[in-house]
Structure formats: C-alpha cells, structure tokens
Write an enzyme that holds these catalytic residues in place. Structure first.
Site, PDB file in Angstrom:
ATOM      1  N   ALA A  61      -5.114 -12.656  14.076  1.00  0.00           N
ATOM      2  CA  ALA A  61      -6.283 -12.443  13.228  1.00  0.00           C
ATOM      3  C   ALA A  61      -7.009 -13.787  13.193  1.00  0.00           C
ATOM      4  O   ALA A  61      -8.054 -13.963  13.826  1.00  0.00           O
ATOM      5  CB  ALA A  61      -5.883 -11.984  11.845  1.00  0.00           C
ATOM      6  N   TYR A 107       0.835  -1.197   0.000  1.00  0.00           N
ATOM      7  CA  TYR A 107       0.000   0.000   0.000  1.00  0.00           C
ATOM      8  C   TYR A 107       0.882   1.266   0.000  1.00  0.00           C
ATOM      9  O   TYR A 107       2.102   1.187   0.095  1.00  0.00           O
ATOM     10  CB  TYR A 107      -0.962  -0.040   1.191  1.00  0.00           C
TER      11      TYR A 107
END
Ligand code: ADP
Ligand code: SF4
Length: 690
Positions: free
Chosen positions: A324, A180
């Site tokens: 996660a 990103y």
C-alpha cells in the site's frame, strides 16, 4: 537499462483462480480518501499505479450495503448501478495498462456507527468496539444478528460481487480483517453465539466460508475470489487441532479462496510507522500460511527493497509482494525495478501521513510523493513534468525538504537552478531529526533527492552560503524562491489554546538549541504542545541518553496527534520504556527556582515539578527575514532582473515535512504555467441515472 536478472522472479506471472497477474507486484486494498464522491480522482490515482507496473491494483474498502456505513471516514460504496459506473472508471483505467483490478467488498459490522444511513449497526452477538479515542467511539450499541441477518449479509455480498463483476473487476474480495464483521465472527470476544456460527473455530469461520462460496457463485467463475484476513490475534490463540487458531483456520479454508491476502489486526500493527517497525514486520505472524494452502498468498510489509521482495518469494513466505504505502510513495516502483533503475525508487519513509489523510477523510497525501491524489485534479504525473516555460534561471534559498523538492522539480523541467544553503550540507531540519530515535528512515526524503539532483547538470548547489538580501540582488536570477524554513519559538500555551507569553532565560531551550548541540541540565521537562512526533521523540532521546525527563502536555495523550499516524500506542510504550514521567492535561505557566509551575488545563489547580532545563516543543515561526528584506526593496529587485519573489515550505507556513515537499513541488509545477491551468479541477460524483 536492463533489469537485474536477480529480480526476474518478481516479474513472473501468477495465476489467481481464473485470472493471471502479469507479475508479483500487488497493490493491495487501501483507502485513499477518494470515495465515490471523487470518482475521477480515484480512477486516475489507481490507474497511475497500473501504469507504474503493478500487476494487480485494488480499491479501498467498498461497502456492500447501507448497513455498513463508516461516515465520516472515506469508504466507498457499491450499492447500486450508479456505483457500478463510478467504479468502472477505475477498472477501465487499470485495464488500460494491463493490470488486474481488485475490489475489497466490506461490511463493518459492530465497528461502524452508520452515522449517515442511521441503520442500527449489527454484530455477531451485539458487541460493540470500545475505542479509547473519541473520534472512533460510538454511542450506539449494535444489535445481535439473527438468522435472517446472516442470510441478508450473504445476499448483500453476492449482490455486490455481481456488481463488481459488472464494473469490470478481476479480483473480488471477502474481507475478514481489522475488526470488521466477518472478523468479529472469528473471535469469541465478539462472537458468543450458540448456533452453528459460534463456538468451535469451524463454526466461527462458517460465515467466512459462506461469504466466499456466495462470492464464487456470484462471479460465475469470471473473477478470482480473494480472502483478506487478519491473523495476528488468531495466531496468538491456542488450538487443540493445530499450532494455533490461525493455523487451524487456514487449514479449514485452505483452498476455498483463490487468493489469501493476509494481514494483521489493527491499523497500528498492520500499518506500523517506521519509527517502531522495520520492513517485513508481518512475517512472524503470516509466515506459515503458504505452507498450508496451494493458493497464492499476498502480504505486505512496507517492502521497498527488491532484494527483500525476492527473499520473501524464495523463502516461501509470499507469492505476491503486496504494497500500500510503497505504491503511494512510488507508483512506478515495479517499472523502476524492471528498467534497472532501483536507485530511482522513491522509497516510503514509513511516516504514515498517508494514514492520517484517511483519518482526516481527505484524499491521500504523502511526504515522499507530492503528486499522489493530484493526478486528475491538478494533472500531476509522478514521473512526468512539463518542460520549462522559459529560459529563466531560478535561485532557491535553503535546501530543506521544500527547497530540495523545488530545485529537483525545476531542474527536471530544465530550468537553470542555483541552490544556496547556509549549512555545511543540504537537508534542513532532516539533518537533526533523522538522528533521533526511530527517524533514520525519514532520511530517505533527503537521500533520494540528493541522488536525483546529482543527475541534473543544470542544478548547482552551494553549501555554506548564508545569503543576505544584497547577495540575492547581486546574483540577479530571474526568479527567487525563499525556502529558509522555520524556528521553534520560546512561547508558552494559553488557556485560549494558542501559543502566547514568551519565556526567555537560562535553561529555556527549543529543539533548535539541541540541534546546535546544547546539552540540557537535569531534571529536564519536555513541554509539548506541538502534539506531533518531535516532543515525544526528543523526550525519548534525552531519556535514553541518560537524562531525567518529564514530559508535559496540555493534551490528553503524549504526541496527541500521532493517533492519526498510527504511532500513539507505541509512543506511550516508548516513553514508558525509556522511563519518561508523563504529565498530561497540564500547562507550564512559570519556570523559576529550579521548578516549573504546572496548571491543570481544566481546573487551573497548580503544582510544581522540578526542572532545570525546560525544552519547549510548541510552535514554529517562519524564518522570513530574508523574504521581508527582499520584499522591502521592491524597485531594486526589478533592476537586478528579478521578476518574481516567493516563499515556500516552512518559511511561508510552518508545518510537517509533507507540506514543505508539496509546497516546493507546487511552485516548480506552476512556474511560467498558463494562469488558466492553475488551481485544481473539482471532482464530483457521477450524475445519478433516473
Ligand atoms: P523546509 O521544511 O521548509 O524545507 P527547513 O528548515 O528544513 O525548511 O530548511 C530550511 C533550510 O534553509 C535550512 O537548511 C537552512 O540552513 C537554510 N537557510 C535558512 N536561511 C538561509 C539563508 N539566508 N541562506 C541560505 N540558506 C538558508
Ligand atoms: Fe510512506 Fe509516508 Fe508516503 Fe505514507 S506518507 S506512503 S508512510 S512516505
């Protein structure tokens, strides 16, 4: 039960800038498919983790500006006040249970296509991400960022950080990972700038520093500012000033963030399947960070063992145990450790079905935890289930993933449950598949249920009991659930892209034959148009066992669907390492005379490939003969006291294990339920304020 004192360390509070996490359990940012378009589902999903004991619960990636639009992937937004209200549902839910709420502010730079907003994408030097897989490809090159774009980026981050504080978040992120925008500044491949944002690492890291600074300023000391950063690539790069560019970068920014959230660089390495990476696989990349900063460090590694967690902290690798997937498979993992119930943890198996849900842009699904994503929509809680709605007894036929989950959830409701299994042990397809390369961890689906069922005196399991319709009638339970699984078919694949045209005869095998002990003759052709893991796994297994193996598929890649579960790069590497010859875009059209005929999928040009055993991993058909026999005896069912007959799992619709577990759970939840409560609530975005 009391907590094991060995794990006390995990329950120490950790100070993160101006806020304090109640313990070391940190549910890191991860997308869950529930964007601002499903705000109540999202809030309940995150709230459940807080209830389960996580000290910090984060959002998934949240776009700071319409110039960062990942459509059709499920990203969230924090663009305006309406978005603030939507996210406030999350923070309220998380705070109700005493956890901190974190938000991952995000700009995708040159890796997003802005398909919805149609804003031209931008990246440091106009470089785009060149994916090899069509859904991830873009056909618009980003523009190179000018000085004004850098100022706008900083302003957008600051504005989003202010909104984050308004929405009630305690930890606000700068995200410099996974390709990103801020990450793109860090790598020379993306960043060829000649201004103060390019060149030396200090220059390349300048944008990250400035993003952190504007975020600190925007939150006015009320929230912690976290830096999430990918270090794999930088660690592999030499530096003149430090052991690697990653070391140099951490030294440069050591105390600028309040928290370091460290990770790897691409989804397949950051979130690898258990087939190819063990628990704690990040450590060799991120182990140095804590030595170079006084700020707390969080990282992930599919941690499910409290001993491994303690070791991470004691050895100075991490301060906070990030998760996660383990928090999806068991949102109550911290509570279970705290209450001395470690054996109750529903451990993640590392199958990455959760990741595939993100690629599918749907709410998160989990093989181990059927309730995930259903907390608000169906009112399913991972640890609580309604008491039985009647005194009925239930017969579950078949003890694969569907039957086991069904029996467990019915048993927890208090029904009298009988499970009949034809095999000499429970587990269904898992019994064979978990013996194959890399799939041992999937055995947790069976072993966790075996352990939990063992605690329920009202569930009785009979092994070695192959039931016929007569047997079922004789048993006369109130409800009968057929969970008899599916079988692999000896079918080929037609140019219409459907399974068609049977192929019988010596040398034609299916995975079921191998499960029963058949040994193929060389050379073996594995013909895979199932496209998930099993064809690739079996090719690898046979080759490693000394067979000469070719792998043929009409798809463009081996195990083509596994791009969705982050496995595909490693599948190709594993097949190459095992010496399997690959033939893609090819259909098997005939098998005779010691060879198969392969037709090119597009041109139909034919060629021969030597073959004595053809293993077809194509399509599965339900084992529904018992169900059909019973259905045909309608009147007799009522006479035997049987009030309902149902099919679940593969016996109904063959699929992945995740579907079987979900089907079994759903049956158990819905038995005797008020019909008005069945189905699911539809979520909708909060109404916009004028
Ligand atoms: P699923 O994924 O839907 O749970 P599996 O194929 O893994 O399906 O498991 C189905 C199980 O049902 C297998 O263990 C199989 O031995 C068992 N089974 C199939 N037919 C019968 C039957 N008639 N009686 C008892 N057990 C059966
Ligand atoms: Fe773990 Fe698989 Fe569940 Fe994901 S879907 S959390 S990898 S068990």
């Amino acid at each position: 039960m009391a907590r094991d004192p060995r794990y006390d360390l995990l329950f120490e509070p950790v100070r993160i800038g101006p806020v304090t996490a109640r313990n070391r359990f940190y549910a890191v940012p991860h997308a869950a498919g529930m964007t601002n378009s499903m705000p109540h589902m999202r809030a309940a999903f995150r709230e459940t983790k807080a209830e389960g004991g996580w000290g910090v619960v984060c959002t998934g990636y949240v776009s700071i500006d319409p110039g960062s639009d990942d459509t059709p992937l499920p990203y969230a937004t924090l663009w305006d006040d309406d978005d603030v209200r939507s996210h406030a549902l999350v923070t309220e839910g998380v705070h109700r249970h005493g956890a901190l709420a974190g938000i991952e502010l995000w700009h995708g730079g040159g890796s997003v296509m802005n398909r919805l907003s149609r804003v031209p994408p931008m990246s440091p030097s106009g470089t785009s991400w060149m994916a090899t897989h069509v859904p991830f490809m873009g056909n618009q090159r980003p523009r190179a960022m000018e000085a004004g774009d850098i100022r706008s980026l900083l302003a957008a981050q600051a504005a989003a950080a202010r909104r984050a504080r308004q929405a009630g978040f305690d930890v606000v992120y700068v995200y410099a990972g996974m390709g990103y925008l801020p990450y793109e500044f860090l790598l020379p491949e993306w960043n060829r700038r000649s201004d103060e944002y390019g060149g030396s690492l200090a220059n390349r890291a300048r944008i990250v520093r400035e993003l952190l600074e504007v975020t600190h300023e925007a939150v006015g000391g009320q929230c912690a500012v976290a830096l999430r950063i990918s270090l794999e690539e930088l660690r592999a790069r030499a530096s003149e000033r430090a052991a690697s560019e990653a070391h140099e970068l951490v030294e440069l920014l050591a105390d600028v963030p309040d928290l370091w959230d460290v990770k790897l660089d691409s989804s397949p390495t950051d979130c690898p399947p258990s087939r190819f990476a063990p628990e704690g696989s990040h450590e060799p990349v991120i182990d140095f960070v804590k030595k170079l900063t006084a700020k707390p460090v969080v990282g992930v590694g599919r941690f499910t063992s409290p001993d491994t967690m303690v070791s991470q902290v004691r050895r100075g690798v991490l301060d906070l145990i990030g998760a996660a997937r383990p928090s999806i498979a068991d949102p109550f993992l911290p509570r279970k450790i705290d209450e001395g119930r470690v054996e109750d943890i529903r451990e993640c198996i590392g199958c990455n079905i959760c990741i595939s849900s993100w690629h599918d842009s749907v709410p998160v699904r989990c093989t181990q935890n059927p309730t995930i994503g259903e907390e608000w929509r169906r009112g399913w809680h991972p640890e609580r289930i309604a008491a039985a709605g009647s005194a009925a007894s239930v017969l579950v036929v078949g003890a694969g993933p569907a039957g086991l989950e069904c029996a467990l959830s019915l048993g927890r409701r208090g029904y009298e449950v009988t499970v009949a299994e034809a095999g000499d042990d429970i587990g269904g397809r898992l019994r064979f598949e978990t013996r194959l390369p890399g799939l041992a961890a999937w055995g947790r689906v069976l072993e966790w249920r075996r352990g939990q069922l063992g605690k329920l005196p009202n569930v009785t399991i009979y092994r070695g009991n192959h039931l016929s319709a007569d047997d079922v009638l004789e048993l006369g339970n109130t409800h009968v659930v057929v969970a008899t699984g599916a079988r692999w078919a000896r079918l080929l694949y037609s140019p219409l892209e459907v399974a068609a045209g049977g192929l019988e005869g010596p040398g034609v095998l299916t995975p079921d034959d191998l499960a029963l002990g058949a040994v193929p003759e060389d050379p073996v052709v594995v013909y895979d148009f199932d496209n998930y893991y099993l064809g690739g796994v079996l090719a690898e297994h046979l080759a490693r066992g000394g067979h000469s193996v070719s792998y043929v598929t009409p798809a463009g890649h081996a195990s083509a669907w596994t791009i969705m579960s982050n496995e595909q790069p490693q599948v190709h590497r594993a097949l190459a390492a095992a010496g399997v010859a690959l033939h893609t875009l090819a259909r098997v059209t005939a098998f005779a005379g010691g060879a198969v005929t392969l037709a090119d999928h597009f041109t139909n040009a034919e060629r021969r490939l030597e073959c004595r055993s053809l293993l077809i991993v194509g399509t599965r058909l339900p084992n529904d003969s018992l169900y059909a026999d019973l259905s045909a005896r309608g009147g007799e069912l009522a006479e035997a006291g049987i009030r309902s007959l149902n099919r679940i799992g593969d016996a109904l619709a063959p699929g992945a294990i995740v579907h079987a577990v979900y089907g079994g759970h759903r049956y158990a939840r819905e038995l005797d339920a008020d019909p008005a409560t069945l189905g699911h609530r539809r979520d909708a975005p909060l109404a916009r304020r004028a």
